[in-house]
Design a protein around this motif. Structure first.
Motif, PDB file in Angstrom:
ATOM      1  N   LEU A 120       0.941  -1.137   0.093  1.00  0.00           N
ATOM      2  CA  LEU A 120       0.009  -0.059  -0.199  1.00  0.00           C
ATOM      3  C   LEU A 120       0.969   1.275  -0.070  1.00  0.00           C
ATOM      4  CD1 LEU A 120      -1.124   0.885   3.645  1.00  0.00           C
ATOM      5  CD2 LEU A 120       0.160  -1.307   3.063  1.00  0.00           C
ATOM      6  N   GLN A 121       0.262   2.248  -0.661  1.00  0.00           N
ATOM      7  CA  GLN A 121       0.882   3.474  -0.466  1.00  0.00           C
ATOM      8  C   GLN A 121       0.010   4.588   0.206  1.00  0.00           C
ATOM      9  OE1 GLN A 121       3.387   4.747  -3.623  1.00  0.00           O
ATOM     10  NE2 GLN A 121       3.772   2.653  -4.308  1.00  0.00           N
ATOM     11  N   CYS A 122      -0.928   5.280  -0.452  1.00  0.00           N
ATOM     12  CA  CYS A 122      -1.806   6.102   0.297  1.00  0.00           C
ATOM     13  C   CYS A 122      -2.764   5.193   0.910  1.00  0.00           C
ATOM     14  CB  CYS A 122      -2.503   6.899  -0.944  1.00  0.00           C
ATOM     15  SG  CYS A 122      -3.776   6.173  -1.791  1.00  0.00           S
ATOM     16  N   GLY A 123      -3.078   4.066   0.542  1.00  0.00           N
ATOM     17  CA  GLY A 123      -3.953   3.442   1.399  1.00  0.00           C
ATOM     18  C   GLY A 123      -5.398   3.288   0.857  1.00  0.00           C
TER      19      GLY A 123
ATOM     20  N   MET B 120      -6.860   7.749  -5.939  1.00  0.00           N
ATOM     21  CA  MET B 120      -7.972   6.901  -6.033  1.00  0.00           C
ATOM     22  C   MET B 120      -9.029   7.626  -5.245  1.00  0.00           C
ATOM     23  SD  MET B 120      -7.612   4.443  -7.716  1.00  0.00           S
ATOM     24  CE  MET B 120      -9.277   3.593  -7.373  1.00  0.00           C
TER      25      MET B 120
ATOM     26  N   CYS C 240      -6.938   2.588  -1.609  1.00  0.00           N
ATOM     27  CA  CYS C 240      -7.229   1.315  -2.311  1.00  0.00           C
ATOM     28  C   CYS C 240      -7.259   0.148  -1.680  1.00  0.00           C
ATOM     29  CB  CYS C 240      -6.744   0.976  -3.761  1.00  0.00           C
ATOM     30  SG  CYS C 240      -5.050   0.440  -3.516  1.00  0.00           S
TER      31      CYS C 240
ATOM     32  N   CYS D 178      -5.395   0.460  -8.552  1.00  0.00           N
ATOM     33  CA  CYS D 178      -4.349   1.327  -7.484  1.00  0.00           C
ATOM     34  C   CYS D 178      -3.757   2.360  -8.198  1.00  0.00           C
ATOM     35  CB  CYS D 178      -3.582   0.190  -6.970  1.00  0.00           C
ATOM     36  SG  CYS D 178      -2.437   1.153  -5.429  1.00  0.00           S
ATOM     37  N   ARG D 179      -4.003   3.588  -8.098  1.00  0.00           N
ATOM     38  CA  ARG D 179      -3.420   4.480  -8.753  1.00  0.00           C
ATOM     39  C   ARG D 179      -1.806   4.701  -8.162  1.00  0.00           C
ATOM     40  NH1 ARG D 179      -2.919   6.406 -13.689  1.00  0.00           N
ATOM     41  NH2 ARG D 179      -3.477   8.328 -13.915  1.00  0.00           N
ATOM     42  N   CYS D 180      -1.831   4.435  -7.068  1.00  0.00           N
ATOM     43  CA  CYS D 180      -0.320   4.612  -6.623  1.00  0.00           C
ATOM     44  C   CYS D 180       0.642   3.576  -7.120  1.00  0.00           C
ATOM     45  CB  CYS D 180      -0.113   4.373  -4.887  1.00  0.00           C
ATOM     46  SG  CYS D 180      -1.229   5.574  -4.233  1.00  0.00           S
TER      47      CYS D 180
HETATM   48  S1  FES Z   1      -2.356   2.546  -2.340  1.00  0.00           S
HETATM   49 FE1  FES Z   1      -3.052   4.594  -3.349  1.00  0.00          FE
HETATM   50  S2  FES Z   1      -4.494   3.566  -4.718  1.00  0.00           S
HETATM   51 FE2  FES Z   1      -3.502   1.864  -4.212  1.00  0.00          FE
END
Ligand code: FES
Ligand code: FAD
Ligand code: SF4
Ligand code: FES
Lengths: 156, 724, 339
Positions: free
Chosen positions: A102-105, B173, A107, A138-140
């Motif tokens: 995960l990055q931004c979390g 997202m 999704c 997942c955009r990240c």
């Molecule tokens: S972790 Fe950022 S969209 Fe998947």
């Protein structure tokens, strides 16, 4: 249906029985996020195209943004809040942390619920995991680590 | 696992759904907001009739131009203060109601009349009106060194081609959202902004209030990639106005479709490239002229041709940027702004040159290595690009590159391609606070926000390592204007900006702790020299013996209230003249192209990057991979389509605007070339953007290698590969 | 922006569904995956949705050589059903090529056949679109039409039908079982769908208020070992087809005795490539036969500004699909399967 047009539902939500009223056009996602404050289920597109709103209904993964709440009367719904806790994470949640899946979390809850459902199908190859998870964007770009986390639990 | 590869600090909150994103902040008596968009592309609002809307059940308020008029005029408030329509979908009013459904119904009932004016819906409709802006991003729009015209005329080989890139949208997202509430003159704004302090400044300016009266909070952001900034502010402010008027908290969330129009885009480019070479494959001339779209109401240009000024050694370089105004949404920076489209053109053209010169593409690039920044005429702070080529090529197996068009796997033709990437190292002023509690746990605070790039983790780690406190004992607080002021998230600069500020705070704390220990007769360390003390595992330890004392003991005795220090760092300006900070990398790609069906899939990517000190390899790897995936999207999928007749965006959702899915993801191999940069503070460069550029050209070059088709526009799609 | 609020009721049984469905402004809700999107886009504006999702119409059964699939069977259940995966792999493949795991768990067979076009003009409020608003014009005709039709379109509408399942069912000559207040009836899939003509808003011959109860396929299992669904798309998954082809062959003594070819993403309905099929009958399954089928399959295609590439793509996709079918046969032979 009551006078004001609201509909009484009984659900099993994360293992607990729940009686709740919804408007006829509320989606399951609206119910969870706006009415029940269960905001772990995310709204990414509200059109079925991103997977952020994935929950389990009677054990099957669905996109809650396209699910009319009233149609799920009587079903057992599981959201990310019912999967594990900070103290006792689900094995897939723990694997996500280890693999940095995960990055931004944003999704992430959807990925995890989708992954849990996919694991029930016992995927036998990485490609089957990737294909099976393609409804979760997942955009990240955490994709490879997400697949690695699921693969670890699938024993691949 | 590398000890520095500690897991993401906030990961447990995110995997359990406990991380609260701004839209999810609960507020008593919340009203729901919906924007009313203009269907026309250009014109004037003549009237807004809310009579019907006011009758819809649940209606609470409507705000529009008259209500926004008292806001202070600025480029931010212009769109909500002046009833002029510049692009389709531009909001003209905001409705708040008791529920989202009621707000939508009321918004539907608002009647707006317009005076429509002729609109420009595509760049190519007004090419004759192209003009040169003063600036392209942070640099002057035009540049000239040497004499490229003469050099091209004299060149042994000239490659002259046009390259084009499509409009892209950022699409984090998590859509933009605000939950705001007023308490008298004070306002609290939860919003997913990449700049809490910039947002606060904009609010204070618009609402004519002191900075202290506005608090902006963004604990978590579901991605940003450049779009969670100023283009969002006008719509956020409409929600704030409605909240002030109704005296109730208001929530506004953009829809996915609105992210195509209201939050910015990567501009479309048409790039004319000319490269001149000597017999030896050395560049003798570069011309890079960029034409791009900007909106009717604001000017923006990416630094698209910048790469051609600095990436390679070349005596004669001319670049320019020109813009065309259209009635389309406003472009803003998006993931590797400028560098992503710019390297697509430059690195594609170099590949074409390598072919015609009969040189290996890596060799050609290495021959043209720039040992200093020729654009600025100063040294690099460090540049390990040659090592990136070497490491990347070796790990990818580049020397075994098959002859073009010969590698086959079933229906797939296999192609290999490579390209260079770079991204300037940016930094901003930053303050940070580090607090050591009496129990020797750490609290690290900075107001900057984490978009998902790992700021919580690296910031906690920097402090934890410096003070020898385990990560499990660290709390990090970010994303709040009540905390010490930190930078905006953009240009991969947050870590580089934080690093010196945290270092300053921790150095101060170490100094005070060490002095305290050696001066305290009750400490086993009494009498030692402060410079002989180390901090590890929650202890202060003498390097010269095995005497040690737990931090908690020392603190309990001497500072039972805990101890804190602030650090700060300046922007780069002071030393900025002496050298150029830049990260570099080499990207190697294997694609499969089905020559019959035109499908292209990326199979394997190896990226070798040199970007200063890597604080957390686990997270850095994720950043690079995430960037590369963004680049794959730009190369093969992403394209925002406008209807020329109406100027409207078509297919404004994830079902039509394609981004890579799980199934599109290749195998990645990331090599982080060790780099000690003595000149940059903390030796830190940004990494997020570096992975996002270069890969587009590498893919186009690999497609050419696979099937012999040179596609000079992005995205590369089926129709580009099945024609003859 | 979403349409106005609607009411909800759940049909107690099929008869109740017909009564509820006959009321003006009523819309059936099965999985809801298309209806909810259209409502949110302001394209569908039902007064009331009639939830039919729990009607007992979800069985998958075989009766002799007839396969019957209930209209409310979920796509994922159909694909996983042993009868389907064993005897009708074409159906399973087509389903699994579509949407995503979550959507296939919700979406039903009936809903899938009735899903509306993905033409972006149709799905964007206030753009010219005859299908959404009769007489408003066709935005795609002179606008963006990469996904538009090559066959069967009219000046009023050039939209494509995008269901994957429907393409497979079309190749198998499936029939749609319909129940109306006047009783049951049955339509072949090709008679079920309508071409746009001057009335693009009407996509099927289902009367308003009629219920689809199921689909059936007669003796399609003879294609079990020689069929394939090929979906060509820009990304590797979770995308509607740019072009798709369902191909099925029946061979006797090494000669093609029956051939089925249908295409998706190229016409207002799943499109049978009858001329391509005819070119195969009586021939051996070899490259010249496939080339002839490919060439004939695209005869009569009428390109627009942005979709011309799909003609060549369709030709090649037909050939590739046929090659895949015969490669399967070859593989089956080498592992001792029936020849
Ligand atoms: S972790 Fe950022 S969209 Fe998947
Ligand atoms: C992001 C996304 C991607 C998708 N990708 C694909 C894809 O690649 N391939 C593909 O084929 N599909 C795809 N789909 C479409 C999806 O398969 C359809 O939405 C689904 O099959 C519709 O079934 P449903 O049961 O949900 O229909 P609903 O939405 O419930 O109904 C659709 C329509 O059919 C009517 N209806 C439903 N059942 C009956 C019945 N028994 N009798 C009479 N009328 C009925 C409803 O009134 C409504 O008008 C995608 C959908 C989404 C959201
Ligand atoms: S092709 Fe059909 S659906 Fe598309 S705009 Fe034209 S009329 Fe509407
Ligand atoms: S929010 Fe449901 S799929 Fe995107």
């Amino acid at each position: 249906m009551s006078d004001d047009g609201r509909i009484a539902l009984s659900l099993t939500l994360n293992g607990q029985p729940l009686e709740v009223d919804v408007a006829p056009c509320d989606t399951l996602l609206d119910l969870l996020r706006d009415q029940l404050g269960l905001t772990g289920t995310k709204k990414g597109c509200d059109m079925g195209a991103c997977g952020a709103c994935t929950v389990l209904a009677n054990g099957r993964r669905i996109k809650s943004c396209l699910a009319l709440a009233a149609a799920y009367d009587g079903e057992a719904i599981i959201t990310i809040e019912g999967i594990g806790t900070l103290e006792h994470p689900h094995p897939l949640q723990a694997a996500f942390i280890r693999h940095d899946a995960l990055q931004c979390g944003y999704c992430t809850p959807g990925q995890i619920l989708s992954g849990i459902a996919l694991l029930e199908d016992k995927p036998r190859a990485l490609a089957a995991i990737s294909e099976g998870m393609s409804g979760n964007l997942c955009r990240c770009g955490a994709y490879p680590n997400i697949v690695a986390a699921i693969a670890e639990l699938a024993g691949l | 696992m590398n000890p520095q590869s500690t897991p993401r600090w906030e990961a447990a909150l995110k995997v359990t759904g406990q991380a609260v994103f701004p839209a999810e902040v609960q507020a008593e008596g919340l009203l729901h907001a919906v924007l009313v968009g203009a269907p026309i592309a250009s014109g004037q609002v003549l009237s807004i009739d809310a009579a019907q809307a006011r009758l819809t059940p649940g209606f609470a308020d409507l705000v529009s131009y008259p209500e926004a008029e008292p806001l202070r005029a600025s480029s931010v408030t212009a769109l909500i203060r002046e009833p002029v329509i510049y692009f389709p979908g531009q909001p003209v009013a905001l409705v708040v109601a008791e529920s989202l459904i009621a707000a939508r119904a009321a918004a539907h009932a608002v009647r707006v009349t317009y005076e429509q004016q002729p609109a420009v819906s595509a760049l190519d409709q007004v090419l004759d009106q192209a003009y040169a802006p003063a600036m392209a991003g942070r640099i002057p729009a035009a540049s000239r060194r040497g004499d490229s015209e003469t050099a091209l005329a004299d060149a042994y080989l000239v490659v002259r081609e046009r390259y084009e890139t499509a409009v892209n949208n950022h699409h984090p997202m998590e859509p933009h959202a605000v939950v705001c509430s007023w308490d008298g003159a004070l306002v609290t704004v939860h919003t997913n902004t990449q700049a809490v302090f910039g947002t606060r400044a904009a609010i204070a300016h618009a609402f004519r209030m002191p900075l202290e009266d506005a608090r902006v909070i963004a604990r978590f952001l579901g991605g940003g990639f450049g779009c969670k900034g100023q283009l969002w502010w006008p719509w956020m402010m409409l929600a704030m106005l409605a909240s002030r008027r109704t005296g109730r908290p208001v929530r506004l969330e953009l829809t996915r479709a609105q992210l195509f129009t209201l939050a910015g885009r990567r501009q479309e480019t048409v790039q004319d490239m000319a490269l001149g070479f000597g017999v030896d494959g050395r560049l003798t001339a570069i011309e890079h002229h960029v034409l791009a779209q900007t909106s009717a109401n604001a000017e923006y240009s990416d630094t698209t041709a910048g790469v051609s000024r600095w990436l390679y050694a070349c005596p004669n370089v001319t670049t320019s940027h020109r813009l065309v105004r259209t009635n389309e949404p406003q472009p803003i920076p998006m993931r590797a702004p400028g560098v992503a489209p710019g390297t697509f053109a430059l690195e594609s053209a170099l590949d074409e040159a390598a072919m015609r010169l009969g040189l290996d593409p890596v060799d050609l690039r290495a021959r043209n290595y720039a040992d200093h920044d020729q654009d600025a005429g100063r040294p690099w702070s460090s540049n390990n690009l040659l090592e990136c080529y070497r490491v990347g090529a070796e790990r990818f197996g580049w020397s075994r590159r098959p002859a073009p068009g010969t590698a086959i796997d079933g229906c797939w033709r296999i192609g290999w391609g490579m390209a260079t990437t770079c991204y300037p190292a940016h930094r901003q002023p930053c303050r940070a606070r580090v607090r050591l509690e009496a129990d020797a746990s750490l609290l690290v605070q900075c107001g900057t926000q984490d978009m998902g790039s790992g700021t919580y983790t690296v910031m906690g780690q920097m402090a934890a390592e410096a003070l020898g406190v385990p990560m499990s004992r660290v709390t990090v607080e970010l994303g709040d204007t009540l905390l010490p002021e930190g930078p905006f998230s953009g240009g991969s600069q947050v870590t580089a900006s934080l690093s010196p500020a945290v270092a300053m705070a921790t150095t101060a704390l170490r100094g005070r702790l060490a002095a305290m220990a050696v001066a305290d007769p009750e400490s086993p360390l009494a009498g030692y020299k402060p410079e002989d003390l180390d901090f590890e595992n929650g202890m202060i330890r003498a390097r010269t013996s095995n005497v040690a004392e737990p931090l908690a003991d020392l603190l309990a005795r001497r500072e039972p209230e805990g101890l804190e220090a602030e650090g700060s760092s300046d922007g780069p300006d002071r030393e900025g003249q002496a050298f150029t900070g830049m990260g570099f990398g080499a990207v190697f790609v294997e694609v499969g192209v089905d020559p019959d069906l035109g499908e292209t899939r990326v199979r394997r990517v190896c990226g070798a990057f040199a970007a200063g000190r890597i604080l957390n390899p686990l997270l850095a790897n994720s950043q690079y991979v995430g960037g590369l995936i963004g680049g794959i999207g730009m190369a093969l999928h992403e394209r925002t389509v406008t209807d020329r007749a109406s100027g409207r965006i078509l297919g404004d959702g994830f079902a039509d605007y394609l981004i890579p899915t799980h199934a599109d993801i290749p195998r990645f191999d990331i090599a982080m070339v060790e780099e000690h940069d003595p000149l940059l503070p903390g030796g830190v460069k940004g990494i997020g953007m570096l992975g996002t550029a270069g890969v587009q050209a590498a893919i186009a070059n690999a497609v050419f290698h696979a099937v012999g088709k040179r596609v000079r526009h992005l995205p590369i799609r089926i129709e580009d590969l099945i024609g003859d | 922006m979403s349409g106005p609020a609607f009411g909800y009721c759940r049909a107690a049984d099929a008869g109740d569904a017909l009564i509820q469905g006959a009321r003006p402004g009523a819309a059936f809700l099965a999985g809801g995956t298309d209806l909810m999107q259209l409502w949110k886009m302001g394209v569908a504006t039902p007064d009331r949705v009639v939830d039919i999702s729990r009607l007992p119409l979800s069985a998958v059964t075989a009766d002799g050589s007839r396969l019957s699939i209930g209209a409310l069977a979920r796509l994922s259940d159909v694909a996983a059903h042993p009868l389907v995966s064993r005897d009708y792999p074409l159906i399973a493949q087509a389903i699994l090529a579509g949407a995503s795991g979550q959507i296939r768990n919700m979406a039903t067979v009936g809903g899938n056949l009735l899903q509306r076009t993905r033409c972006p003009y149709f799905r964007t409020e206030d753009l010219a679109c005859n299908k959404r608003m009769a007489g408003s014009g066709c935005g795609a005709l002179a606008g963006q039409n990469r996904q538009s039709a090559l066959f069967g379109a009219s000046a009023a509408c050039v939209a494509t039908h995008v269901s994957d399942l429907a393409v497979a069912l079309m190749a198998l000559d499936a029939r749609v079982e319909i129940l109306g207040l006047g009783g049951p009836r049955r339509l072949g899939l090709s008679g079920f769908y309508r071409l746009p003509g001057d009335t693009p808003e009407r996509e099927t011959n289902l009367a308003s208020g009629e219920l689809i109860t199921g689909v059936s396929v007669d003796s399609g299992d003879r294609f079990a070992t020689r069929s394939t669904y090929l979906k060509v798309r820009d990304r590797a998954s979770f995308e509607f087809a740019v072009v798709s082809v369902a191909a099925a062959l029946q061979l006797e003594d090494g000669v093609i005795v029956d051939a089925r070819l249908a295409a998706g993403g190229v016409a207002p309905m799943p499109w049978r490539l009858v001329r391509g099929e005819a070119a195969l009958i009586g021939r051996r399954p070899d490259a010249p036969a496939f080339a002839a089928a490919g060439a004939l399959a695209v005869e009569g295609a009428k390109p627009l500004a942005h979709n011309g590439f799909k003609i060549e793509l369709l030709r090649r996709a037909v050939i590739r699909a046929l090659e895949t079918v015969t490669a399967q046969t070859a593989a089956a032979q080498t592992i001792g399967g029936d020849a």
